[in-house]
Structures are given as C-alpha cells and as structure tokens.
Design a protein around this motif. Structure first.
Motif, PDB file in Angstrom:
ATOM      1  N   PRO A 209       0.825  -1.218   0.000  1.00  0.00           N
ATOM      2  CA  PRO A 209       0.000   0.000   0.000  1.00  0.00           C
ATOM      3  C   PRO A 209       0.854   1.260   0.000  1.00  0.00           C
ATOM      4  O   PRO A 209       1.774   1.415   0.798  1.00  0.00           O
ATOM      5  CB  PRO A 209      -0.783  -0.124   1.314  1.00  0.00           C
ATOM      6  CG  PRO A 209       0.096  -0.943   2.201  1.00  0.00           C
ATOM      7  CD  PRO A 209       0.795  -1.922   1.306  1.00  0.00           C
ATOM      8  N   ILE A 210       0.528   2.159  -0.927  1.00  0.00           N
ATOM      9  CA  ILE A 210       1.275   3.427  -0.974  1.00  0.00           C
ATOM     10  C   ILE A 210       0.362   4.640  -0.778  1.00  0.00           C
ATOM     11  O   ILE A 210       0.834   5.759  -0.578  1.00  0.00           O
ATOM     12  CB  ILE A 210       2.033   3.577  -2.306  1.00  0.00           C
ATOM     13  CG1 ILE A 210       1.043   3.593  -3.484  1.00  0.00           C
ATOM     14  CG2 ILE A 210       3.066   2.470  -2.457  1.00  0.00           C
ATOM     15  CD1 ILE A 210       1.685   3.961  -4.803  1.00  0.00           C
ATOM     16  N   GLY A 211      -0.963   4.433  -0.863  1.00  0.00           N
ATOM     17  CA  GLY A 211      -1.899   5.544  -0.693  1.00  0.00           C
ATOM     18  C   GLY A 211      -3.324   5.039  -0.615  1.00  0.00           C
ATOM     19  O   GLY A 211      -3.598   3.845  -0.809  1.00  0.00           O
ATOM     20  N   ILE A 212      -4.252   5.955  -0.339  1.00  0.00           N
ATOM     21  CA  ILE A 212      -5.661   5.600  -0.240  1.00  0.00           C
ATOM     22  C   ILE A 212      -6.502   6.749  -0.786  1.00  0.00           C
ATOM     23  O   ILE A 212      -6.140   7.925  -0.646  1.00  0.00           O
ATOM     24  CB  ILE A 212      -6.068   5.261   1.225  1.00  0.00           C
ATOM     25  CG1 ILE A 212      -7.465   4.641   1.271  1.00  0.00           C
ATOM     26  CG2 ILE A 212      -5.971   6.497   2.116  1.00  0.00           C
ATOM     27  CD1 ILE A 212      -7.821   4.080   2.636  1.00  0.00           C
ATOM     28  N   LEU A 213      -7.614   6.405  -1.440  1.00  0.00           N
ATOM     29  CA  LEU A 213      -8.571   7.390  -1.943  1.00  0.00           C
ATOM     30  C   LEU A 213      -9.946   7.035  -1.429  1.00  0.00           C
ATOM     31  O   LEU A 213     -10.369   5.869  -1.502  1.00  0.00           O
ATOM     32  CB  LEU A 213      -8.590   7.389  -3.474  1.00  0.00           C
ATOM     33  CG  LEU A 213      -7.715   8.411  -4.195  1.00  0.00           C
ATOM     34  CD1 LEU A 213      -7.740   8.152  -5.695  1.00  0.00           C
ATOM     35  CD2 LEU A 213      -8.194   9.831  -3.909  1.00  0.00           C
ATOM     36  N   ILE A 242      -1.742   5.472   6.090  1.00  0.00           N
ATOM     37  CA  ILE A 242      -1.561   5.168   7.522  1.00  0.00           C
ATOM     38  C   ILE A 242      -1.967   3.711   7.761  1.00  0.00           C
ATOM     39  O   ILE A 242      -3.097   3.310   7.456  1.00  0.00           O
ATOM     40  CB  ILE A 242      -2.405   6.117   8.388  1.00  0.00           C
ATOM     41  CG1 ILE A 242      -1.956   7.564   8.149  1.00  0.00           C
ATOM     42  CG2 ILE A 242      -2.290   5.761   9.860  1.00  0.00           C
ATOM     43  CD1 ILE A 242      -2.813   8.590   8.862  1.00  0.00           C
ATOM     44  N   THR A 243      -1.038   2.931   8.257  1.00  0.00           N
ATOM     45  CA  THR A 243      -1.274   1.491   8.442  1.00  0.00           C
ATOM     46  C   THR A 243      -1.215   1.094   9.915  1.00  0.00           C
ATOM     47  O   THR A 243      -0.514   1.723  10.713  1.00  0.00           O
ATOM     48  CB  THR A 243      -0.235   0.669   7.670  1.00  0.00           C
ATOM     49  OG1 THR A 243       1.079   1.013   8.136  1.00  0.00           O
ATOM     50  CG2 THR A 243      -0.323   0.931   6.178  1.00  0.00           C
ATOM     51  N   TYR A 244      -1.946   0.031  10.228  1.00  0.00           N
ATOM     52  CA  TYR A 244      -1.967  -0.509  11.591  1.00  0.00           C
ATOM     53  C   TYR A 244      -2.040  -2.031  11.514  1.00  0.00           C
ATOM     54  O   TYR A 244      -2.372  -2.609  10.468  1.00  0.00           O
ATOM     55  CB  TYR A 244      -3.171   0.020  12.377  1.00  0.00           C
ATOM     56  CG  TYR A 244      -3.046   1.461  12.788  1.00  0.00           C
ATOM     57  CD1 TYR A 244      -2.466   1.800  14.001  1.00  0.00           C
ATOM     58  CD2 TYR A 244      -3.492   2.488  11.951  1.00  0.00           C
ATOM     59  CE1 TYR A 244      -2.343   3.138  14.373  1.00  0.00           C
ATOM     60  CE2 TYR A 244      -3.367   3.816  12.319  1.00  0.00           C
ATOM     61  CZ  TYR A 244      -2.790   4.130  13.538  1.00  0.00           C
ATOM     62  OH  TYR A 244      -2.661   5.446  13.910  1.00  0.00           O
ATOM     63  N   SER A 245      -1.772  -2.648  12.637  1.00  0.00           N
ATOM     64  CA  SER A 245      -1.864  -4.100  12.721  1.00  0.00           C
ATOM     65  C   SER A 245      -3.322  -4.533  12.758  1.00  0.00           C
ATOM     66  O   SER A 245      -4.186  -3.832  13.296  1.00  0.00           O
ATOM     67  CB  SER A 245      -1.149  -4.609  13.979  1.00  0.00           C
ATOM     68  OG  SER A 245      -1.468  -5.962  14.219  1.00  0.00           O
ATOM     69  N   SER A 263     -11.116   8.676   7.941  1.00  0.00           N
ATOM     70  CA  SER A 263     -12.282   7.805   8.107  1.00  0.00           C
ATOM     71  C   SER A 263     -11.995   6.358   7.746  1.00  0.00           C
ATOM     72  O   SER A 263     -12.857   5.500   7.904  1.00  0.00           O
ATOM     73  CB  SER A 263     -13.440   8.313   7.236  1.00  0.00           C
ATOM     74  OG  SER A 263     -13.059   8.347   5.864  1.00  0.00           O
ATOM     75  N   HIS A 264     -10.775   6.072   7.231  1.00  0.00           N
ATOM     76  CA  HIS A 264     -10.416   4.709   6.857  1.00  0.00           C
ATOM     77  C   HIS A 264      -8.986   4.402   7.300  1.00  0.00           C
ATOM     78  O   HIS A 264      -8.107   5.270   7.243  1.00  0.00           O
ATOM     79  CB  HIS A 264     -10.527   4.495   5.347  1.00  0.00           C
ATOM     80  CG  HIS A 264     -11.928   4.533   4.825  1.00  0.00           C
ATOM     81  ND1 HIS A 264     -12.621   5.716   4.637  1.00  0.00           N
ATOM     82  CD2 HIS A 264     -12.784   3.526   4.463  1.00  0.00           C
ATOM     83  CE1 HIS A 264     -13.830   5.447   4.175  1.00  0.00           C
ATOM     84  NE2 HIS A 264     -13.953   4.138   4.060  1.00  0.00           N
ATOM     85  N   LEU A 265      -8.766   3.166   7.732  1.00  0.00           N
ATOM     86  CA  LEU A 265      -7.436   2.710   8.097  1.00  0.00           C
ATOM     87  C   LEU A 265      -7.066   1.500   7.248  1.00  0.00           C
ATOM     88  O   LEU A 265      -7.930   0.660   6.936  1.00  0.00           O
ATOM     89  CB  LEU A 265      -7.378   2.312   9.581  1.00  0.00           C
ATOM     90  CG  LEU A 265      -7.699   3.388  10.623  1.00  0.00           C
ATOM     91  CD1 LEU A 265      -7.650   2.774  12.009  1.00  0.00           C
ATOM     92  CD2 LEU A 265      -6.731   4.554  10.514  1.00  0.00           C
ATOM     93  N   CYS A 266      -5.794   1.403   6.911  1.00  0.00           N
ATOM     94  CA  CYS A 266      -5.288   0.242   6.182  1.00  0.00           C
ATOM     95  C   CYS A 266      -4.610  -0.690   7.183  1.00  0.00           C
ATOM     96  O   CYS A 266      -3.716  -0.271   7.926  1.00  0.00           O
ATOM     97  CB  CYS A 266      -4.291   0.683   5.107  1.00  0.00           C
ATOM     98  SG  CYS A 266      -3.510  -0.706   4.250  1.00  0.00           S
ATOM     99  N   ILE A 280      -9.329  -3.398   5.290  1.00  0.00           N
ATOM    100  CA  ILE A 280      -9.638  -1.968   5.368  1.00  0.00           C
ATOM    101  C   ILE A 280     -10.655  -1.776   6.489  1.00  0.00           C
ATOM    102  O   ILE A 280     -11.634  -2.528   6.606  1.00  0.00           O
ATOM    103  CB  ILE A 280     -10.230  -1.448   4.041  1.00  0.00           C
ATOM    104  CG1 ILE A 280      -9.156  -1.380   2.963  1.00  0.00           C
ATOM    105  CG2 ILE A 280     -10.863  -0.081   4.220  1.00  0.00           C
ATOM    106  CD1 ILE A 280      -8.170  -0.236   3.142  1.00  0.00           C
ATOM    107  N   LEU A 281     -10.412  -0.761   7.302  1.00  0.00           N
ATOM    108  CA  LEU A 281     -11.304  -0.467   8.419  1.00  0.00           C
ATOM    109  C   LEU A 281     -11.895   0.925   8.241  1.00  0.00           C
ATOM    110  O   LEU A 281     -11.161   1.893   8.054  1.00  0.00           O
ATOM    111  CB  LEU A 281     -10.534  -0.544   9.746  1.00  0.00           C
ATOM    112  CG  LEU A 281     -11.329  -0.296  11.022  1.00  0.00           C
ATOM    113  CD1 LEU A 281     -12.336  -1.406  11.243  1.00  0.00           C
ATOM    114  CD2 LEU A 281     -10.391  -0.185  12.214  1.00  0.00           C
ATOM    115  N   SER A 282     -13.226   1.023   8.289  1.00  0.00           N
ATOM    116  CA  SER A 282     -13.895   2.317   8.140  1.00  0.00           C
ATOM    117  C   SER A 282     -14.521   2.766   9.451  1.00  0.00           C
ATOM    118  O   SER A 282     -14.652   1.978  10.399  1.00  0.00           O
ATOM    119  CB  SER A 282     -14.982   2.205   7.071  1.00  0.00           C
ATOM    120  OG  SER A 282     -16.042   1.377   7.529  1.00  0.00           O
ATOM    121  N   LYS A 283     -14.930   4.028   9.490  1.00  0.00           N
ATOM    122  CA  LYS A 283     -15.644   4.541  10.667  1.00  0.00           C
ATOM    123  C   LYS A 283     -16.916   3.749  10.911  1.00  0.00           C
ATOM    124  O   LYS A 283     -17.320   3.526  12.048  1.00  0.00           O
ATOM    125  CB  LYS A 283     -15.977   6.027  10.483  1.00  0.00           C
ATOM    126  CG  LYS A 283     -14.879   6.967  10.918  1.00  0.00           C
ATOM    127  CD  LYS A 283     -15.367   8.406  10.908  1.00  0.00           C
ATOM    128  CE  LYS A 283     -14.279   9.340  11.422  1.00  0.00           C
ATOM    129  NZ  LYS A 283     -14.719  10.753  11.425  1.00  0.00           N
TER     130      LYS A 283
END
Length: 639
Positions: A209-213, A242-245, A263-266, A280-283
C-alpha cells in the motif's frame, strides 16, 4: 471394604457448596475425618466469646439459630446443608455469636486442620468460605463481603471490565480489499468504487500500500473541479497511507481515526507499509463494533423517524443489559444507564406522536413514568404505568384540552406497546381519563386518596408517589409534588395507612428459612421475588422517605442511601437494605433475561444451592426494617 458412614457423609456433602467443588476422592478422604454430633433442642454448640473450636459445622438434619446476646434475637437460621462457625478457619478470634440448636439436630464437624489446605488450594472453596464468613457479620456492606452477592462491586475495577467489553475488544474489519494502481484515473476509480459499493480504494505498488482514496477525496478534489476527471490516483491520493496491525482494538481504531482526522485505516500483516494489506477499516466498522454502546444507542434513537424503528434499538438495549450483567458491572451503574436509555425510548415515542397530532400541545404538560419505571428500576420489558398532568386551563377550553391530551396519550400508549411495553392490565395509563388530568384535578384526586385512605386509595397512592418526569414541564409536576407533601403533613394518620399497606407484602421465608412459594395458580410452587422480597423494601423506603418530606428521589436503593444520611443511628440497616435491594433486582433481571420473561416468578428447582443461599442472605434486613416502621408509626394502634 468402604467405610459406610463416611460414604454417607460424602454423599450428603457433595450436594452442597463448598464441598461440591471437591473431587470425589478428596471428598471421601475428608469425610473419613468428620465427626457426627447430635444436639438436643436448645443445646448450645458454642457461646458468644467462647474460644474457637478446632472444627466448623454443617447442618445435616434440623436447624441451628445464630444469636447475639446483646440483641437476644435470632440473626440467622441455618438449615440442611448450611455451614456455620467459620471464625476459627478465617480469624483467630473468639466467637462473636452464639449457636444454639433450634430443634433436635445432627451436625457434621469438619476439622479445620484437615480442611484448610483445600480452601487454600481451591479458589472456589476459598471464595465461598470468605463470602459465608462475611455474611455472618450481618452487614453485607463489610469490606470483606463487598462484590460477592449479585450486588455492587468496586466501581473503578468494574468500569475497567466494561471498557474491556466494548472498547478493548479486537476490531472486526473488511477483508475484501479493493485496490488499483497509481496510474488509474479518477474516472475509473469512481466506476470501480461504485461497482464494488465501497467508500475507499487502496492504491498499491508491487502489492504494497502506498496511498488511499475515499469517496470524500473524489468529492473534494474532482467534483469541485480542482482536478480533471482524468487525473491519476498518485496525484490525488492521500499518502503515505496510515497502516496498523490487524490486531488493533476498538479503542485504538477510534484514537487513530481521531488523531489523523481520517475515516479509513489500512491494516497490514505487521502494521507497517512494508507488508501486504490484509484489510480496510472504516468509521462505519467502528460504529458497528460499538453498536451497543449507550451513546451510540441514544444517537440511533434520536435519528428514528418512525416508532417501528425504535423496537430493534430496545432489543439492543437488552443486549447491552446482558453484557453488563455478565461482567458484573455495579448495579447502581446498570440501573442508571438502562433507565436513561428506556427514558430516551419513551421520549422519542412521545416526540413522534406530537408530530402526528394536528397541532402542538395547547398547554404545558408533563409525561409521568410511574411504578418501577418511575423509580428507575425497570430493567426488563414489563407493562406500562404512566400519567399526564397538564396546566390548568380556562373552563371554556377545558373539554377541548382534555380531548387533545386523551388522543395524544392514546397514540403514545400504543407506540410504547409497539416497542415492547405491554398495556397495563389495570388500565393505569395516560390514555385513561383517570390518569390524564389538569394540575387542579390531580390535586383534588390526591387529596381524596390521602383524606380517605381505603385499601384501593393506598394502593393508588403507592403507585403515584413513585413518579418521575420523562418528558415535558417539570415545574407543573413539581407543584403537584409540593401539594402531595403538604397534604400528607396535614394528615399524619395517612402514614399509618401507608405503613399498614407496606406491611401487607408476604414474607419471603418460613420459620426454618425455607422459601415460601405460591400455593396455587399458574405459578404454583414458584417463588415470587417481586411481592415477597422487592416490594417490602420498596414500600418501606417510600414510607420512610415521605416521612422526611424528601422530594426528587424515587429509586429505592437511593432512598435507603439518603435515609442512611438522615438517620445515622439506622445507617447500617439502611445501607444493608440498599445493598439487598440492588442484589435482588440484579437476581430478578438475570432470571428474566434467562427465561425471557419478567423474572418475577422463580422456579426454585432451577437454582443451585449456592444461589439459594445467596438469595436468602438478602432477606435478613426485611424483618428488621418492617419492625422499625411498625414501631415508628405505632401501627399496632391502627384499627
């Protein structure tokens, strides 16, 4: 060859705590060391201030009374399977009570030296013995007994437990990741997101992952005309991503989104951009995870446009209640939260019904919740008890106003029925003309009840004195409360009738502490926890708080806690009553959720011996409390 006597002892003990926590071989070995003692009626097993024995005791047959010489009254009655005389096991002090055979009895003497290793090694046995020992102090508020009997625990610890349930749980995320390359155009990205019905797309390069839209990015950057629709992803994407475990918790997800205002996390394998994305995690995912959070439920109620949308929210409230009970959250906290949510449900029903009326209310009014809901004690789905009091109006508009509120109350009662509140069998609802009146009409009604206190009038008074304002004008309701106290003060004999009514609730146990059950009807042989245990405490608290002219406190446990402040000489008793009430309410709630009913009638055969013991311990204060109000109001003189 087996020792038949010790075998019989083991067969008896295995049915009762704490011996049921032992393995059969351990129990048989212990039973070989147990002595069997016969005691005639009125014979003393040990006296107050005696040096402790080298054994504690279990009642095999008969009954043993525990007494204090200073009070010369029975503090507890031990029957079959009950243990007593635990002081030498847990405290190196002389006995503080006297144990006397209340009837011809057979006891098992358990040697301390033999049993103590089991208590130290087996946590269940140790906890039970500590709990039983603490209950012999009679005050369940003692530090050693706190948090042992369906009651309040240590607030901070239990709040941490609650947070663990809702905030520290692993987050659930979407594993269906939608991706594109850095060279994909905005037009194509919009088509992909629309087809896949997602709110975000991950831009990857060599699987990393290098970005998100997000759809918000497309609105702000493309729809506004800042960039042409042919712009590539690498130009408008948010980077670095922005990435998380994937092991992150609900709290961590919330904090991450707030910190970065996203509003989204990778989620990646190791939580960095150097490994493949796994989700992918959303609000929205976070909100779903917090679906039974009180704040989320309140927001959902406020958004409800139709009454039918409220019923599933009420079901989620019941799920929340079950979760709190499972984690032993303090009952004080549970009742406050569930009461707030129940009131929010009723409030939303009222607001929707006002919108349905052809015009707004003609005068100020208050919707009153009565009975258990008015006291903030309605945990389960029960029937409705409510009323309306509205401002006085000119005689010219009296009929018109009455018709308006009658129609309005009918809509609300129907709405409450639709979300799970049954209609009151006695028609004590605002839709009844007797329960929907102007302030002056209510004053006239209350005056009649207080100055003509027959059986029905006292019953109606009980219900009405527990009201709270759910919606509307609190000033009108406050004026009614003031009038009630003034009228009672002018008619002191009314207290005697209230006390008489409060003492009508049947006793929870018989002479030998056996549960008194229903003798006939649909609930034959079941124990009525409402009438025999909760109502005596509720009725007494009401009488006592009214005698002090205290307004604004309708919850039974809170009434006892206020009484403990007002009467320091009775502080121990009142705090014990508060504790017992919360314990009983929690027990009833658990039974109701377990059997999908009101929890009022309990099938005793379904309870374990330990549950019966715990339940009986809450009954100790009822007799003393009823004696107190009988003496205080000189009830013996009432003919």
């Amino acid at each position: 060859m087996k020792n038949t006597i010790s075998q019989r002892v083991a067969d008896f003990l295995k049915n009762y705590p704490p011996f049921n926590f032992l393995h059969q071989r351990e129990l048989e070995k212990l039973s070989e060391q147990i002595s069997i003692i016969y005691k005639e009626k009125d014979s003393v097993i040990f006296a107050e201030n005696d040096k402790t024995h080298d054994s504690f005791y279990v009642v095999h047959k008969g009954a043993v009374a525990l007494k204090k010489s200073t009070k010369n009254s029975v503090l507890d009655m031990c029957d079959e399977g009950d243990i007593f005389g635990l002081r030498p096991l847990l405290a190196q002090e002389n006995y503080i009570m006297e144990a006397v055979a209340h009837e011809e009895s057979i006891l098992y003497a358990i040697p301390i030296a033999v049993f103590k290793p089991y208590a130290l090694e087996n946590r269940n046995i140790g906890n039970f013995l500590i709990e039983s020992y603490a209950s012999n102090t009679r005050n369940p508020y003692s530090d050693i007994h706190k948090d042992k009997l369906y009651g309040d625990g240590i607030l901070d610890e239990n709040l941490h437990s609650s947070n663990h349930s809702f905030d520290l749980a692993p987050i659930k995320y979407s594993k269906k990741i939608v991706t594109c390359s850095p060279s994909t155009t905005a037009r194509d990205i919009a088509k992909i997101m629309s087809k896949k019905k997602v709110g975000a797309i991950l831009i990857v390069d060599e699987m990393l992952p290098i970005g998100i839209l997000t759809d918000k990015d497309l609105r702000n950057k493309i729809v506004t005309g800042d960039f042409p629709i042919t712009t590539t992803a690498e130009t408008i994407m948010t980077k670095p991503v922005i990435t998380y475990s994937k092991k992150m918790t609900v709290t961590e997800a919330q904090m991450a989104m707030m910190k970065s205002d996203i509003s989204h996390l990778c989620l990646t394998k190791d939580g960095t951009v150097n490994t493949k994305a796994v989700g992918i995690l959303s609000k929205h995912d976070v909100m779903v995870a917090l679906g039974n959070n009180p704040a989320v439920l309140i927001k959902a109620l406020k958004r409800a446009k139709k009454i039918k949308e409220i019923k599933p929210i009420r079901n989620r409230i019941m799920q929340l209640l079950q979760g709190y009970l499972d984690q032993n959250i303090p009952m004080t906290l549970i009742t406050k939260i569930i009461t707030e949510l129940n009131e929010a449900c009723t409030t939303r029903v009222i607001e929707i019904c006002i919108d349905k009326m052809s015009s707004p209310p003609p005068v100020k009014f208050a919707w009153l919740a009565m009975g258990s809901q008015g006291r903030g004690e309605q945990m389960l789905h029960t029937d409705q008890d409510n009323a309306i009091v509205y401002e006085n109006v000119n005689e010219v508009f009296r009929d018109e106003t009455r018709v308006y509120f009658s129609k309005f109350a009918g809509l609300v009662n129907k709405g409450l029925f639709e979300i799970g509140y049954d209609y009151c069998p006695a028609d004590m609802m605002a839709s009844s003309p007797k329960w929907c009146m102007s302030l002056d009409e209510w004053k006239s009604q209350v005056h009649h009840w207080i100055t003509n206190p027959g059986k029905n009038e006292v019953l109606l008074s009980f219900i009405f004195f527990d009201y709270s304002v759910t919606y509307g004008d609190t000033e009108t309701a406050s004026q009614l409360s003031d009038y009630i106290f003034e009228t009672i003060k002018a008619n002191p004999i009314f207290y005697m009738h209230l006390v008489s009514g409060a003492l009508q609730s049947p006793s929870p146990t018989g002479f030998f502490r056996q549960f008194l059950v229903e003798q006939d009807g649909a609930n034959k042989d079941n124990f009525d926890i409402k009438r025999r245990a909760l109502m005596p405490l509720t009725d007494a608290a009401r009488v006592l708080i009214l005698s002090h002219s205290v307004k604004g406190i309708s919850n039974t446990a809170e009434r006892f806690e206020k009484l403990a402040e007002l009467e320091p000489n009775n502080r121990e008793l009142y705090l014990s009553c508060s504790y017992s009430f919360k314990a009983l309410l929690k027990f009833r709630t658990k039974q109701g959720l377990l059997h999908h009913d009101s929890g009022q009638f309990i099938e005793l055969e379904s309870l374990t011996k330990m549950e019966k013991i715990k339940l009986k311990r809450t009954f100790k204060t009822i007799k003393e409390l009823q004696e107190l109000i009988s003496v205080r109001f000189n009830i013996s003189n009432l003919v």
